[in-house]
Design a protein around this motif. Structure first.
Motif, PDB file in Angstrom:
ATOM      1  N   HIS A  13      -2.502  33.304 -15.834  1.00 13.87           N
ATOM      2  CA  HIS A  13      -2.387  31.856 -15.832  1.00 13.87           C
ATOM      3  C   HIS A  13      -3.444  31.195 -14.952  1.00 13.87           C
ATOM      4  O   HIS A  13      -3.974  30.133 -15.283  1.00 13.87           O
ATOM      5  CB  HIS A  13      -0.990  31.464 -15.348  1.00 13.87           C
ATOM      6  N   PHE A  14      -3.796  31.834 -13.833  1.00 15.51           N
ATOM      7  CA  PHE A  14      -4.728  31.226 -12.882  1.00 15.51           C
ATOM      8  C   PHE A  14      -6.174  31.721 -13.057  1.00 15.51           C
ATOM      9  O   PHE A  14      -7.019  31.394 -12.251  1.00 15.51           O
ATOM     10  CB  PHE A  14      -4.268  31.500 -11.434  1.00 15.51           C
ATOM     11  N   ARG A  15      -6.429  32.493 -14.132  1.00 16.05           N
ATOM     12  CA  ARG A  15      -7.795  32.973 -14.341  1.00 16.05           C
ATOM     13  C   ARG A  15      -8.705  31.794 -14.691  1.00 16.05           C
ATOM     14  O   ARG A  15      -8.389  30.994 -15.554  1.00 16.05           O
ATOM     15  CB  ARG A  15      -7.818  34.004 -15.469  1.00 16.05           C
ATOM     16  N   VAL A  16      -9.838  31.702 -14.014  1.00 18.72           N
ATOM     17  CA  VAL A  16     -10.780  30.615 -14.241  1.00 18.72           C
ATOM     18  C   VAL A  16     -11.781  31.028 -15.311  1.00 18.72           C
ATOM     19  O   VAL A  16     -12.383  32.094 -15.238  1.00 18.72           O
ATOM     20  CB  VAL A  16     -11.535  30.244 -12.949  1.00 18.72           C
ATOM     21  N   LYS A  17     -11.974  30.159 -16.322  1.00 19.72           N
ATOM     22  CA  LYS A  17     -12.952  30.417 -17.377  1.00 19.72           C
ATOM     23  C   LYS A  17     -14.141  29.460 -17.202  1.00 19.72           C
ATOM     24  O   LYS A  17     -13.955  28.256 -17.097  1.00 19.72           O
ATOM     25  CB  LYS A  17     -12.320  30.213 -18.759  1.00 19.72           C
ATOM     26  N   HIS A  18     -15.315  30.020 -17.176  1.00 18.58           N
ATOM     27  CA  HIS A  18     -16.524  29.217 -17.023  1.00 18.58           C
ATOM     28  C   HIS A  18     -17.139  28.945 -18.391  1.00 18.58           C
ATOM     29  O   HIS A  18     -17.326  29.857 -19.192  1.00 18.58           O
ATOM     30  CB  HIS A  18     -17.534  29.937 -16.131  1.00 18.58           C
ATOM     31  N   GLN A  19     -17.441  27.694 -18.615  1.00 18.37           N
ATOM     32  CA  GLN A  19     -18.044  27.315 -19.887  1.00 18.37           C
ATOM     33  C   GLN A  19     -19.456  27.893 -19.997  1.00 18.37           C
ATOM     34  O   GLN A  19     -20.236  27.852 -19.058  1.00 18.37           O
ATOM     35  CB  GLN A  19     -18.115  25.790 -20.010  1.00 18.37           C
ATOM     36  N   LYS A  20     -19.754  28.449 -21.168  1.00 20.59           N
ATOM     37  CA  LYS A  20     -21.094  28.966 -21.396  1.00 20.59           C
ATOM     38  C   LYS A  20     -22.040  27.799 -21.677  1.00 20.59           C
ATOM     39  O   LYS A  20     -21.761  26.948 -22.507  1.00 20.59           O
ATOM     40  CB  LYS A  20     -21.102  29.929 -22.581  1.00 20.59           C
ATOM     41  N   VAL A  21     -23.154  27.770 -20.985  1.00 19.96           N
ATOM     42  CA  VAL A  21     -24.111  26.678 -21.136  1.00 19.96           C
ATOM     43  C   VAL A  21     -25.462  27.257 -21.542  1.00 19.96           C
ATOM     44  O   VAL A  21     -25.958  28.201 -20.922  1.00 19.96           O
ATOM     45  CB  VAL A  21     -24.269  25.889 -19.819  1.00 19.96           C
ATOM     46  N   LYS A  22     -26.032  26.740 -22.604  1.00 26.57           N
ATOM     47  CA  LYS A  22     -27.337  27.200 -23.054  1.00 26.57           C
ATOM     48  C   LYS A  22     -28.405  26.738 -22.079  1.00 26.57           C
ATOM     49  O   LYS A  22     -28.456  25.570 -21.698  1.00 26.57           O
ATOM     50  CB  LYS A  22     -27.636  26.664 -24.452  1.00 26.57           C
ATOM     51  N   LEU A  23     -29.250  27.666 -21.671  1.00 26.09           N
ATOM     52  CA  LEU A  23     -30.304  27.341 -20.717  1.00 26.09           C
ATOM     53  C   LEU A  23     -31.616  27.073 -21.446  1.00 26.09           C
ATOM     54  O   LEU A  23     -31.934  27.734 -22.425  1.00 26.09           O
ATOM     55  CB  LEU A  23     -30.494  28.498 -19.734  1.00 26.09           C
ATOM     56  N   PHE A  24     -32.344  26.100 -20.956  1.00 27.05           N
ATOM     57  CA  PHE A  24     -33.652  25.784 -21.524  1.00 27.05           C
ATOM     58  C   PHE A  24     -34.683  25.930 -20.416  1.00 27.05           C
ATOM     59  O   PHE A  24     -34.839  25.050 -19.578  1.00 27.05           O
ATOM     60  CB  PHE A  24     -33.653  24.367 -22.110  1.00 27.05           C
ATOM     61  N   ARG A  25     -35.341  27.078 -20.407  1.00 25.00           N
ATOM     62  CA  ARG A  25     -36.286  27.372 -19.339  1.00 25.00           C
ATOM     63  C   ARG A  25     -37.704  27.111 -19.820  1.00 25.00           C
ATOM     64  O   ARG A  25     -38.134  27.659 -20.824  1.00 25.00           O
ATOM     65  CB  ARG A  25     -36.153  28.827 -18.893  1.00 25.00           C
ATOM     66  N   ALA A  26     -38.404  26.272 -19.116  1.00 25.30           N
ATOM     67  CA  ALA A  26     -39.804  25.994 -19.418  1.00 25.30           C
ATOM     68  C   ALA A  26     -40.554  25.876 -18.105  1.00 25.30           C
ATOM     69  O   ALA A  26     -39.954  25.702 -17.041  1.00 25.30           O
ATOM     70  CB  ALA A  26     -39.931  24.715 -20.235  1.00 25.30           C
ATOM     71  N   ASN A  27     -41.880  25.967 -18.176  1.00 24.73           N
ATOM     72  CA  ASN A  27     -42.660  25.926 -16.939  1.00 24.73           C
ATOM     73  C   ASN A  27     -42.937  24.512 -16.470  1.00 24.73           C
ATOM     74  O   ASN A  27     -43.648  24.312 -15.479  1.00 24.73           O
ATOM     75  CB  ASN A  27     -43.974  26.708 -17.105  1.00 24.73           C
ATOM     76  N   GLU A  28     -42.409  23.513 -17.177  1.00 21.55           N
ATOM     77  CA  GLU A  28     -42.497  22.133 -16.705  1.00 21.55           C
ATOM     78  C   GLU A  28     -41.241  21.381 -17.145  1.00 21.55           C
ATOM     79  O   GLU A  28     -40.709  21.619 -18.232  1.00 21.55           O
ATOM     80  CB  GLU A  28     -43.757  21.449 -17.214  1.00 21.55           C
ATOM     81  N   PRO A  29     -40.729  20.479 -16.289  1.00 19.57           N
ATOM     82  CA  PRO A  29     -39.479  19.775 -16.595  1.00 19.57           C
ATOM     83  C   PRO A  29     -39.534  19.018 -17.914  1.00 19.57           C
ATOM     84  O   PRO A  29     -38.515  18.928 -18.618  1.00 19.57           O
ATOM     85  CB  PRO A  29     -39.317  18.818 -15.410  1.00 19.57           C
ATOM     86  N   LEU A  30     -40.697  18.480 -18.273  1.00 24.60           N
ATOM     87  CA  LEU A  30     -40.816  17.707 -19.513  1.00 24.60           C
ATOM     88  C   LEU A  30     -40.440  18.544 -20.726  1.00 24.60           C
ATOM     89  O   LEU A  30     -39.707  18.084 -21.611  1.00 24.60           O
ATOM     90  CB  LEU A  30     -42.256  17.193 -19.657  1.00 24.60           C
ATOM     91  N   LEU A  31     -40.898  19.788 -20.776  1.00 20.04           N
ATOM     92  CA  LEU A  31     -40.578  20.657 -21.902  1.00 20.04           C
ATOM     93  C   LEU A  31     -39.109  21.060 -21.894  1.00 20.04           C
ATOM     94  O   LEU A  31     -38.484  21.185 -22.953  1.00 20.04           O
ATOM     95  CB  LEU A  31     -41.465  21.907 -21.882  1.00 20.04           C
ATOM     96  N   SER A  32     -38.550  21.276 -20.716  1.00 21.95           N
ATOM     97  CA  SER A  32     -37.123  21.614 -20.629  1.00 21.95           C
ATOM     98  C   SER A  32     -36.273  20.481 -21.197  1.00 21.95           C
ATOM     99  O   SER A  32     -35.319  20.718 -21.947  1.00 21.95           O
ATOM    100  CB  SER A  32     -36.724  21.874 -19.177  1.00 21.95           C
ATOM    101  N   VAL A  33     -36.624  19.242 -20.854  1.00 25.48           N
ATOM    102  CA  VAL A  33     -35.883  18.094 -21.367  1.00 25.48           C
ATOM    103  C   VAL A  33     -36.086  17.945 -22.872  1.00 25.48           C
ATOM    104  O   VAL A  33     -35.151  17.642 -23.616  1.00 25.48           O
ATOM    105  CB  VAL A  33     -36.309  16.805 -20.638  1.00 25.48           C
TER     106      VAL A  33
END
Length: 400
Positions: A13-33
């Motif tokens: 009942h108390f087990r915590v489940k973490h939502q899976k989140v897709k990661l977008f890794r790029a070498n500059e923030p503009l491309l990640s966005v």
């Protein structure tokens, strides 16, 4: 007294489940966005049906999202940004008309970061290639966004009328990204050149002869973009045979007449030539027979070309193509030479959005003063003259 079974239930009942989140890794923030935003907008559209008839409001519509305190992937993603998609249903319809599945489009642009190319063109625009080399991402100015908006309301019905059979650029999406108060604009287009064919020569032809040769700086590149005078000097003819020529000319003429109605000019015919025999000899020299080799391709140099094949494409991928075999679903701009297994040509119209306004009229006046009023080869001229000269040049000196 608590039984062992009850203790087990409590733990579950108390087990915590973490939502899976897709990661977008790029070498500059503009491309990640950019990757995050394309993924978000395609997912949002996945359950939206395209109406049978697009209305004027669809060409003014947009969807946008503002993200604050973004908690996931903070080493790659900024905490605050905005993402806006222009005319989402219009571009969804265009992607469908051009045979591009939204899921594949999303994967091409988000599975791995797009690659920056060094070619900025005359406008100073930035160009990126999707990781699989299927799509080109070009930066825009706010004025170019307005021009695209104006063009779309004519372009969409034309594409529908022609059932997607056009040599014009395949426009697939347009976006605005806001980071740190700065706005960036991008459009996505299909790559004219195929990811699995190496391009051995490349030409940008306008039908003009004044100042239309590649510069020394351009010639130093591994795959230079040659121009009209270079093409004529080499004595090249694109030999595709009478039946293919008739079909090509019909499509080209219809496209040019469409641009003429919109008072547009200064477009080019981009030609990429894949030499089948040279590619086979190169493969033989490398000892890999007739297989495509993604590590022996030319660098990307143009808004609409990559000259590279796909990297990291699994052998069982539906996109994996045999060397020298045209895949009509992917190589949409390809035409085989009349002689079997000699050349494969990639041909498309590029840069069609220049209006013959005051700036171009002034440029024509300046060139007329420099070269004389009787010179017919000046690239800057009114749309009627430009269209006529362009078609005559392609028909007389380029295609056989």
């Amino acid at each position: 007294m608590t039984t062992p079974a009850a203790r087990i239930l409590k733990k579950k009942h108390f087990r915590v489940k973490h939502q899976k989140v897709k990661l977008f890794r790029a070498n500059e923030p503009l491309l990640s966005v950019f990757m995050w935003g394309v993924n978000h907008t395609i997912n949002e559209l996945s359950h939206v049906n395209i109406p049978g008839l697009l209305l004027p409001d669809h060409f003014r519509a947009h969807s946008k999202i503002k993200v604050d305190y973004h908690l996931f992937n903070k080493e790659n993603m900024p905490s605050h940004f905005k993402f806006k998609e222009y005319c989402p249903l219009v571009f969804k319809y265009l992607r469908e008309r051009f045979g591009i599945d939204d899921i594949e489009y999303r994967e091409s642009l988000t599975r791995s970061q797009p690659t920056f190319t060094d070619d900025r063109g005359k406008s100073g625009a930035k160009f990126y290639l999707s990781y699989d080399k299927m799509f080109i991402i070009k930066s825009l100015t706010s004025e170019e966004v307005e021009r695209m908006h104006s063009f779309l309301k004519h372009y969409h019905p034309y594409v529908v009328e022609k059932h997607g059979n056009t040599l014009l650029p395949q426009y697939l999406g347009m976006y605005r990204l806001t980071l740190d108060g700065v706005q960036y604009y991008f459009k996505v287009m299909r790559n004219v050149f195929s990811p699995h064919f190496r391009i051995h020569q490349k030409f940008d032809l306008k039908g003009s002869t004044v100042d239309r040769e590649a510069s020394d700086k351009e010639l130093d590149k591994s795959l230079p973009t040659l121009k009209d005078n270079d093409f004529i000097k080499q004595g090249i003819r694109i030999k595709i045979g009478p039946e293919a020529k008739e079909k090509f000319n019909a499509t080209l003429t219809a496209d040019v007449e469409f641009l003429l109605k919109l008072h547009l000019m200064d477009y080019s015919l981009l030609i990429g030539i894949h030499d089948v025999r040279q590619a086979a000899e190169d493969a033989e020299a490398r000892g890999d027979g007739n297989r495509s080799d993604p590590h022996h391709d030319s660098e990307s140099e143009n808004e609409y070309d990559s000259g590279e094949r796909w990297e990291n494409t699994p052998p069982d991928s539906p996109r994996q193509a045999d060397a020298h075999v045209i895949n009509p679903d992917i190589d949409v701009y390809a035409v085989a030479s009349q002689e079997e297994n000699q050349f494969i040509y990639f041909m498309a119209i590029i840069d069609p959005l220049t209006n013959y306004g005051l700036k171009k009229q002034a440029a024509k006046a300046a060139k007329t003063v420099k070269y004389g009023s009787n010179v017919d080869g000046i690239s800057t001229c009114d749309p009627e003259q430009y269209a006529k000269r362009f078609l005559e040049f392609i028909n007389d000196k380029v295609i056989e």
